[in-house]
Design a protein around this motif. Structure first.
Motif, PDB file in Angstrom:
ATOM      1  N   PRO A  16      -3.739  71.833 -30.750  1.00  0.00           N
ATOM      2  CA  PRO A  16      -4.649  70.702 -30.548  1.00  0.00           C
ATOM      3  C   PRO A  16      -5.650  70.991 -29.431  1.00  0.00           C
ATOM      4  CG  PRO A  16      -2.370  69.960 -30.610  1.00  0.00           C
ATOM      5  CD  PRO A  16      -2.337  71.458 -30.559  1.00  0.00           C
ATOM      6  N   ARG A  17      -6.785  70.332 -29.473  1.00  0.00           N
ATOM      7  CA  ARG A  17      -7.865  70.556 -28.511  1.00  0.00           C
ATOM      8  C   ARG A  17      -7.411  70.344 -27.065  1.00  0.00           C
ATOM      9  NH1 ARG A  17     -10.509  71.918 -25.045  1.00  0.00           N
ATOM     10  NH2 ARG A  17     -12.685  71.491 -24.601  1.00  0.00           N
ATOM     11  N   GLY A  18      -6.558  69.367 -26.831  1.00  0.00           N
ATOM     12  CA  GLY A  18      -6.114  69.063 -25.476  1.00  0.00           C
ATOM     13  C   GLY A  18      -5.268  70.149 -24.843  1.00  0.00           C
ATOM     14  N   GLN A  19      -4.799  71.110 -25.644  1.00  0.00           N
ATOM     15  CA  GLN A  19      -3.952  72.179 -25.119  1.00  0.00           C
ATOM     16  C   GLN A  19      -4.706  73.497 -24.973  1.00  0.00           C
ATOM     17  OE1 GLN A  19      -0.642  72.164 -27.872  1.00  0.00           O
ATOM     18  NE2 GLN A  19       0.419  70.606 -26.678  1.00  0.00           N
ATOM     19  N   ALA A  20      -6.006  73.469 -25.134  1.00  0.00           N
ATOM     20  CA  ALA A  20      -6.805  74.693 -25.038  1.00  0.00           C
ATOM     21  C   ALA A  20      -8.002  74.459 -24.131  1.00  0.00           C
ATOM     22  CB  ALA A  20      -7.281  75.118 -26.421  1.00  0.00           C
ATOM     23  N   VAL A  21      -8.441  75.533 -23.506  1.00  0.00           N
ATOM     24  CA  VAL A  21      -9.673  75.506 -22.728  1.00  0.00           C
ATOM     25  C   VAL A  21     -10.731  76.210 -23.566  1.00  0.00           C
ATOM     26  CG1 VAL A  21     -10.825  76.331 -20.640  1.00  0.00           C
ATOM     27  CG2 VAL A  21      -8.445  75.541 -20.522  1.00  0.00           C
ATOM     28  N   LEU A  22     -11.840  75.530 -23.844  1.00  0.00           N
ATOM     29  CA  LEU A  22     -12.957  76.119 -24.577  1.00  0.00           C
ATOM     30  C   LEU A  22     -14.134  76.262 -23.630  1.00  0.00           C
ATOM     31  CD1 LEU A  22     -12.901  74.155 -27.960  1.00  0.00           C
ATOM     32  CD2 LEU A  22     -12.048  76.439 -27.497  1.00  0.00           C
ATOM     33  N   LYS A  23     -14.762  77.415 -23.677  1.00  0.00           N
ATOM     34  CA  LYS A  23     -15.878  77.665 -22.770  1.00  0.00           C
ATOM     35  C   LYS A  23     -16.921  78.523 -23.466  1.00  0.00           C
ATOM     36  CE  LYS A  23     -17.887  77.904 -18.724  1.00  0.00           C
ATOM     37  NZ  LYS A  23     -18.656  76.802 -18.267  1.00  0.00           N
TER      38      LYS A  23
END
Length: 191
Positions: free
Chosen positions: A84-91
């Motif tokens: 899920p998005r909340g468990q990843a850092v996107l940069k």
């Protein structure tokens, strides 16, 4: 960059694959098979998660997943899961024009050391060179350099998904990001 079906075909090389996504309420499965060099979705299934199932317990989730896979005749199939998005850092990152593809992995890791809220050694870091969808810079900020979208996930989270797959009696064949996967699937369905 290869299409999503093309990437799936390369990912598992042939045979069946079960794409799995779940949250506290639902488990979603897609059976995919490789034929003629492309992955084709054959069946979709959705099941309600039991109210008493603790989704933080990888063994319990894996047991429920195993039962659902058996019902579909997919017991033991390699799994493709989503974080899920909340468990990843996107940069989104940009590198100078002319940056060689071979140099990108080291450059990404070097840059992410200062961008992550945790040590880069405690994460799995991956990136893609392509459009960043909603993370695209404003037109005046665009450069002619190499733009990448970087994703970082803590090792503990990756280990959780490995334990879910193991408890289901399957191999975790791939781990992706839910929002990125959804956008890629949607784009592949549009004319």
């Amino acid at each position: 960059m290869a299409s999503f079906p093309g990437k799936l075909g390369k990912l598992f090389g042939g045979g069946r694959l079960a794409a799995v996504d779940f949250d506290r309420r639902r488990l979603r499965l897609a059976e995919s098979v490789r034929a003629a060099g492309l992955a084709t979705v054959r069946r979709l299934r959705s099941a309600e998660m039991p109210d008493d199932l603790d989704v933080n317990d990888a063994h319990a989730v894996g047991g429920f997943l195993a039962a659902t896979l058996r019902e579909m005749g997919l017991g033991g199939a390699p799994l493709l899961m989503n974080v899920p998005r909340g468990q990843a850092v996107l940069k989104p990152l940009s590198f100078p024009p002319g940056t060689a593809d071979a140099d990108l992995p080291a450059m990404v890791l070097y840059q992410m050391e200062s961008e992550l809220p945790f040590p880069v050694a405690d994460a799995v870091v991956d990136f893609t060179v392509e459009t960043h969808y909603a993370a695209e810079p404003a037109a005046q900020d665009q450069t002619e350099g190499v733009d990448v979208l970087v994703a970082a996930v803590r090792l503990g989270i990756v280990d959780y998904y490995r334990r879910v797959a193991s408890a289901a009696g399957c191999k975790l064949h791939g781990l992706g990001l839910r929002p990125y996967s959804s956008v890629r699937c949607l784009r592949s369905c549009l004319p």
